[in-house]
Write an enzyme that holds these catalytic residues in place. Sequence first.
Site, PDB file in Angstrom:
ATOM      1  N   GLY A  14       0.799  -1.285  -0.316  1.00  0.00           N
ATOM      2  CA  GLY A  14       0.408  -0.217   0.545  1.00  0.00           C
ATOM      3  C   GLY A  14       0.751   0.873   0.163  1.00  0.00           C
ATOM      4  N   CYS A  15       0.352   2.416  -0.717  1.00  0.00           N
ATOM      5  CA  CYS A  15       1.035   3.567  -0.624  1.00  0.00           C
ATOM      6  C   CYS A  15       1.600   4.180   0.739  1.00  0.00           C
ATOM      7  CB  CYS A  15       0.069   4.662  -0.936  1.00  0.00           C
ATOM      8  SG  CYS A  15      -2.025   4.867  -0.759  1.00  0.00           S
TER       9      CYS A  15
END
Length: 351
Positions: A153-154
């Site tokens: 994920g970011c």
Amino acid sequence: MNVAIVGATGYGGIQAVNLLKKNKNYKISFLGGNKTSGLKWNDNFPFIYLDNDPYIEEISVDNISKNADVALLCLPNGLSSTLTRKLLDKGLKVIDLSADYRYKSLDEWKKVYSKEAAIYKRNDDDLCKEAVYGLPEINKEAISKGRLIACPGCYPTSALIPLAPYLSQGIIENEGIVIDSKSGTSGGGREPNQKLLLSECGEGLSAYGLINHRHTSEIEQVASLISGTKIELLFTPHLVPISRGMHSTIYGRLRDPGLTSDDCRILLDNYYRNFKNIKVLPVDTFPSTKWVKNTNQILLSVKVDNRNGRIIILSVIDNLLKGQTGQAIQNLNIMSGFSMDEGLDLTNNFP
């Protein structure tokens, strides 16, 4: 090498088209999008013009696999799992941008993504265990040998890269880690969302997902693997009214309170000295999201508060590139035997 982009009309897919169309090593063999199937690409995305003006096709295993070597799955959480095993059985390699294979346990995914688990009845714990966590700066060798890559994920990307050197070498204590992150609105995806309307979020700043944000457990899982011991931490994300960009400020306790900012900067710089996309800034130079916009770069800075023995680490990324699709292309490059940064911009057009 032929690449199928599955979910080509979301932000992740659009970035993938833009990156791959400029990369001589790859050919886009499929553009998939169920809501837009049957439409021509250039009519819908004239700002990313494709010379052959392909049709967007319905997403199916047969359509994806007919000409592809690799599938980039730019799909919502849960949906990727309905395709992955079938694509692998067809001989394709799969790079998944969703959270479906980030956890080594399917039960953990079901607990964290309970809404999706109620819709998608998964039975692929073996693939969860097989999948390689696609953080290239940490897992390059495993990525090169993998056939299923789970892109981080970011928020985890923006937190784990700055934390890894200090956790792996026991520089900071395992308790008391705090991550304070800010993300642009594109992190919420392309689907309509009232909270992301300009009149709702413009000229404002707000926290969300306190304590129970889904990325907390992802960060903890990988941080625990890096450190070799269980880690629980505090993570608080915030929404800021910019289209793209992510800023994380990370706090920890030094085991040796005598370490200086220069000491910690040298350690960070040495750890990532072979990675062109990571830049460690001089002490007292603090990064801005504007400096990495539209690039796959990550900028890091570190400062020590010797009054209390705490370390403060800053990181900035473009959440749609290093935080999402740019990282997927890094993984694709590694799997294909190319330089990790092939076809990825590492400098932006400031301002």
